[in-house]
Design an enzyme around this catalytic site. Structure first.
Site, PDB file in Angstrom:
ATOM      1  N   SER A  72     -57.305  -5.321 -30.503  1.00  0.00           N
ATOM      2  CA  SER A  72     -57.265  -6.635 -29.787  1.00  0.00           C
ATOM      3  C   SER A  72     -55.646  -7.216 -30.140  1.00  0.00           C
ATOM      4  CB  SER A  72     -57.904  -7.816 -30.174  1.00  0.00           C
ATOM      5  OG  SER A  72     -57.954  -8.641 -29.732  1.00  0.00           O
TER       6      SER A  72
ATOM      7  N   TYR B  62     -54.772  -9.475 -23.132  1.00  0.00           N
ATOM      8  CA  TYR B  62     -55.323 -10.474 -22.438  1.00  0.00           C
ATOM      9  C   TYR B  62     -54.426 -10.875 -21.381  1.00  0.00           C
ATOM     10  CZ  TYR B  62     -59.572 -11.326 -25.625  1.00  0.00           C
ATOM     11  OH  TYR B  62     -60.500 -11.000 -25.951  1.00  0.00           O
TER      12      TYR B  62
ATOM     13  N   THR C 119     -58.562  -6.903 -20.878  1.00  0.00           N
ATOM     14  CA  THR C 119     -59.892  -7.678 -21.061  1.00  0.00           C
ATOM     15  C   THR C 119     -59.963  -8.952 -20.140  1.00  0.00           C
ATOM     16  OG1 THR C 119     -60.342  -6.948 -23.434  1.00  0.00           O
ATOM     17  CG2 THR C 119     -61.612  -8.978 -22.799  1.00  0.00           C
TER      18      THR C 119
ATOM     19  N   LYS D 267     -61.735  -3.515 -18.804  1.00  0.00           N
ATOM     20  CA  LYS D 267     -63.191  -4.276 -19.616  1.00  0.00           C
ATOM     21  C   LYS D 267     -63.398  -5.517 -19.140  1.00  0.00           C
ATOM     22  CE  LYS D 267     -64.823  -5.212 -24.383  1.00  0.00           C
ATOM     23  NZ  LYS D 267     -65.498  -6.448 -24.340  1.00  0.00           N
TER      24      LYS D 267
ATOM     25  N   HIS E  41     -68.767  -9.232 -22.429  1.00  0.00           N
ATOM     26  CA  HIS E  41     -68.020  -9.748 -23.629  1.00  0.00           C
ATOM     27  C   HIS E  41     -69.152 -10.351 -24.694  1.00  0.00           C
ATOM     28  CE1 HIS E  41     -63.836 -10.841 -24.828  1.00  0.00           C
ATOM     29  NE2 HIS E  41     -64.348 -11.806 -25.651  1.00  0.00           N
TER      30      HIS E  41
END
Length: 420
Positions: free
Chosen positions: A108, A130, A156, A254, A278
């Site tokens: 992440s 992100y 994501t 995602k 999520h």
């Protein structure tokens, strides 16, 4: 057998709950609002049944597959999760465990360890981003990931501004200063093994996110990065296509849960999608991902790789997802519980539990390989599937354009474009 070994993900969760301070553990298990989606992610797998065989079973099984440009020893990948304060080694321990078991890890951008350290621990590392800040900001993060040796990108999008929880949210500090240490002292004292892990490292849990800036720059806190994300307008499909054009390699989107958006993802040029909500931490009331998977796999499975995340707790869950069209699955909470229970060894244990479960399920189904699985191996209730953003007409058009049907899932006639 070591007394530290556990034989189920449920046992890993029990050990994590015992070891972790309450506020840390509650951050791992909670879903948004009432938790309807979180619960459905789990219960939906229970509604699926198997069609086992009793003779002619395969003496050996092949669990390996090729996904996101890499060969992996089992169809289970590590999903990116945010700051992993459940253990001092965090993402580095997870990366080493994944490498030891022959699979890949997603890191992440809100992770607690620099991407350079994670790639060094596992060369099969995908960097997750992100849509935060400007295109220039995002480009700099991609450049750093590329220079570090990341083999792919995960974008994501299945995270909105829905964060309220009916049972309350744990207090998570901006940073661990003296005041916050006093506040958390009772939890630390009552969970001495977790506290001792950090005492041995001579450092406090790190709530910074180093991958959001260039090396050497001041590392923002998790909430600092979160605030920037909240102030960034959500991306358009043109933005997704732009980001795809900036990365020459595997690109996983995602957060897809609708058939029409799966098609838009294909148009944007992604190489893979993950059917995801999520982990129940987005819009509550969204169906379980395994319910949405079959229609999405039918619509775009011949064009991009389709993965799934959400609710995986057993090797048999992995098999059900593969049978309904997934190339592989990603896990989140399961490996975090393993990390909390035993660090790198605990994550390896979780992957072993899933591997053993996949193998024994394949044996019972009479399958030699994960690639032999199909819808005929599971019993799907009539009201099980949730097709979002799709239509019978769209499925018929798709069938004609590809001149292919999947009789094992639906009886079809390409000549008449009818579906029953």
């Amino acid at each position: 057998m070591s007394t530290t070994w556990f034989e189920s993900i449920a046992e890993a969760q029990r050990r994590a709950k015992k070891r972790l301070p309450g506020s840390v553990y509650s951050a791992l298990i909670a879903g948004s609002e009432k938790g309807l989606t979180l619960a459905d992610n789990l219960s939906a797998f229970d509604e699926l049944r198997f069609a086992p065989r009793t003779a002619g079973l395969s003496g050996t099984r092949e669990l390996g597959t090729h996904v996101l440009g890499r060969d992996v020893a089992l169809p289970v990948l590590i999903s990116p999760t945010g700051v992993q304060a459940v253990h001092p080694d965090g993402e580095v321990a997870v990366a080493r465990a994944a490498a030891a078991r022959g699979t890949s890890i997603g890191l992440s951008s809100f992770g607690s360890k620099p991407i350079e350290e994670v790639v060094a621990a596992n060369p099969n590392t995908y960097f997750q981003v992100y849509w935060t800040g400007t295109r220039d900001d995002i480009q700099r993060r991609l450049d750093r990931a590329r220079a570090a040796g990341a083999v792919g990108i995960i974008l994501t999008l299945d995270w909105s501004f829905s964060h309220s929880r009916d049972w309350g949210s744990p207090h998570i500090p901006e940073k661990l200063n003296f005041r916050e240490l006093l506040r958390f002292a009772p939890e630390g004292i009552t969970h001495p093994r977790w506290l001792l892990d950090y005492v041995r490292t001579r450092r406090l849990p790190d709530l910074g996110v180093p991958n959001m800036v260039e090396p050497g720059e001041k590392v923002p806190t998790f909430f600092g990065a979160y605030g920037q994300w909240m102030q960034t307008p959500p991306p358009t499909w043109d933005d997704v296509a732009w980001l795809r054009s900036q990365w020459d390699g595997p690109f996983l989107l995602k957060g897809v849960i609708r058939v029409d958006e799966a098609r838009r993802a294909v148009d944007a040029g992604v190489s893979a999608i993950s059917v995801s909500n999520h982990g129940g931490n987005n819009l509550d009331g969204t169906p379980a991902t395994i319910r949405a998977l079959p229609a999405i796999a039918d619509a775009v499975g011949g064009q991009v790789e389709v993965l799934l995340d959400g609710g995986i707790r057993r090797g048999s869950d992995v098999v059900k997802a593969l049978a309904l069209g997934a190339r592989a699955v990603l896990i989140g909470r399961a490996y975090l519980w393993g990390l909390a229970a035993g660090g790198q060894t605990g994550v390896e244990n979780v992957l072993d539990v899933l591997r053993n479960g996949i193998d024994s399920t394949l044996l019972a189904l009479g399958k030699r390989s994960v690639h032999d699985l199909g819808p005929e191996d599971v019993v799907v209730p009539g009201s099980f599937e949730a097709e979002l953003g799709g239509s019978t007409a769209a499925r018929a058009e798709d069938a004609l354009s590809h001149l292919a049907c999947r009789p094992s899932r639906r009886r079809c006639s390409t000549a008449a474009a009818t579906w029953e």
